[in-house]
Design an enzyme around this catalytic site. Structure first.
Site, PDB file in Angstrom:
ATOM      1  N   THR A  12       0.814  -1.221   0.000  1.00 51.15           N
ATOM      2  CA  THR A  12       0.000   0.000   0.000  1.00 51.15           C
ATOM      3  C   THR A  12       0.844   1.267   0.000  1.00 51.15           C
ATOM      4  OG1 THR A  12      -1.747  -1.104   1.211  1.00 51.15           O
ATOM      5  CG2 THR A  12      -1.732   1.276   1.341  1.00 51.15           C
ATOM      6  N   ASP A  55       1.598  -6.461  -4.552  1.00 50.62           N
ATOM      7  CA  ASP A  55       0.789  -6.498  -3.344  1.00 50.62           C
ATOM      8  C   ASP A  55       1.315  -7.717  -2.586  1.00 50.62           C
ATOM      9  OD1 ASP A  55      -2.502  -5.799  -2.504  1.00 50.62           O
ATOM     10  OD2 ASP A  55      -1.446  -7.499  -1.615  1.00 50.62           O
ATOM     11  N   SER A  56       1.514  -7.608  -1.301  1.00 52.66           N
ATOM     12  CA  SER A  56       2.204  -8.686  -0.584  1.00 52.66           C
ATOM     13  C   SER A  56       1.421  -9.992  -0.533  1.00 52.66           C
ATOM     14  CB  SER A  56       2.594  -8.247   0.824  1.00 52.66           C
ATOM     15  OG  SER A  56       1.474  -8.235   1.672  1.00 52.66           O
ATOM     16  N   SER A  57       0.149  -9.974  -0.949  1.00 47.82           N
ATOM     17  CA  SER A  57      -0.586 -11.235  -1.030  1.00 47.82           C
ATOM     18  C   SER A  57       0.003 -12.122  -2.126  1.00 47.82           C
ATOM     19  CB  SER A  57      -2.065 -10.977  -1.302  1.00 47.82           C
ATOM     20  OG  SER A  57      -2.596 -10.256  -0.215  1.00 47.82           O
ATOM     21  N   ASP A  88      -0.008  -7.144   4.586  1.00 44.75           N
ATOM     22  CA  ASP A  88      -0.794  -8.387   4.668  1.00 44.75           C
ATOM     23  C   ASP A  88       0.057  -9.612   5.009  1.00 44.75           C
ATOM     24  OD1 ASP A  88      -3.022  -6.924   4.089  1.00 44.75           O
ATOM     25  OD2 ASP A  88      -3.243  -7.631   2.016  1.00 44.75           O
TER      26      ASP A  88
END
Ligand code: ASP
Length: 339
Positions: A12, A55-57, A88
């Site tokens: 983010t 995005d860390s997912s 995340d």
């Protein structure tokens, strides 16, 4: 000058909203442009941006191994390392890095933010500036922090003791089973007694991870078929999330299924569904049987530490016994043995 190596993975902190209003990762320039205060500091920053930033997912064991290689390659030339990362899966990354990087004598700090750096009320600026200050702190010529940590909302946590606790508060992380390492107010308040000290050690980078790990989260009424499906899956270890201080049903069929899996060469690790406290095998009748069939004690390990420690140990050792032996030992400050 204080030399810090920054690894920008995404998250983010550097996101912008696309036409439909969804947050998507953006490049490091955005972060730099929003940190005009940097020019008033004596930091010499080198930035390595991942390609693509994520995005860390979307984090993977391959990216973890690449990250540790980057840290090792630059280890001698920098005072500390700052990894900008989505919140995340930050606790998984912090945990696995702590296992892969043995004998750290310099800080590796992960941070990110709940609001992108371009937003007026962002928490990104404070997080980055505090992380940089801690990452460059020295005492008698040595780094004060010699471990992998998470900095969020004015608190520095041991990475392998932390988990993401809130999806929207600035206070996104907690580490209830271990004290906060640094509290940032007007001054930075170091909890010196809680810090790891690796004096005399050399950095050893471990470079194998084995992801054959599954999870069995128990609940009253869970069926035999569900349990069998997890135990029979093609993995070497199962993290079993149990009730309270490590308790399960005492039904004979359940214990028989666990024993069968262990006898076939699988490790079953008992950690609690409670976020605070520890497994205490044998405290209640409902955990006594587990000990006798060889279920392993995860003590007060977080879920994130349990999963990544198994991946690390399975990368290091081919045999069931060695993984079973080391999982119950405190190797990087990730657990407290209470028996
Ligand atoms: N979804 C984001 C991520 O983990 C959330 C964040 O950065 O805090 O990349």
């Amino acid at each position: 000058m204080k030399k810090i190596f920054i690894i920008y993975t995404g998250g983010t902190i550097g996101m912008v909203q696309d036409a439909s209003g969804t947050f998507v990762p953006f490049d490091f320039e955005l972060i730099k442009n929003n940190l005009p205060d940097l020019s008033r500091t004596d930091y010499e920053l080198t930035v390595h941006s991942f390609d693509p930033i994520i995005d860390s997912s979307n984090m993977t064991p391959e990216i973890w191994l690449k990250t540790t290689k980057l840290i090792q390659d630059n280890y001698e030339d920098y005072d500390g390392f700052l990894i900008l990362h989505g919140s995340d899966t930050m606790a998984f990354t912090a945990s696995v890095l702590s296992f892969l990087l043995e004998g750290l004598r310099k800080p590796v700090i992960l941070s990110g933010s709940q609001l992108p750096i371009g937003e007026i009320r962002t928490d990104a600026r404070e997080n980055i500036m505090t992380a940089l200050e801690i990452a460059s702190a020295k005492h008698n010529g040595q780094a004060v922090i010699q471990e992998v940590c998470i900095l969020f909302d004015n608190k520095l946590f041991r990475g392998n003791r932390s988990f993401k606790y809130h999806s929207s508060k600035f206070e996104a992380f907690r580490s209830p089973n271990y004290p906060v390492l640094v509290e940032a107010g007007i001054h930075l308040k170091y909890n010196f007694e809680a810090l790891l000290n690796n004096a005399g050690q050399q950095l050893v980078r471990h470079n194998k991870l084995n992801d054959e790990v599954a999870v069995l989260k128990l609940f009253p009424g869970i069926t035999k078929d569900t349990i069998k499906a997890v135990l029979d899956s093609n993995v070497r270890s199962i993290v079993m999330e149990t009730f309270g201080s490590g308790n399960t049903t005492t039904a004979e069929w359940f214990l028989d299924l666990l024993k069968e899996a262990i006898d076939k060469g699988k490790n079953i690790l008992n950690i609690s569904q409670c976020k605070v406290g520890s497994v205490e095998l044998g405290r209640y009748e409902t955990s006594q049987g587990l000990k006798s069939i060889g279920v392993l004690n995860g003590y007060d390990m977080t879920f994130e530490a349990a999963i990544t420690k198994l991946m690390y140990l399975q990368g290091e050792f081919e045999d069931q016994e060695s993984v079973a032996y080391w999982i119950e030992k405190d190797i990087r400050g990730e657990l407290t043995i209470n028996d």
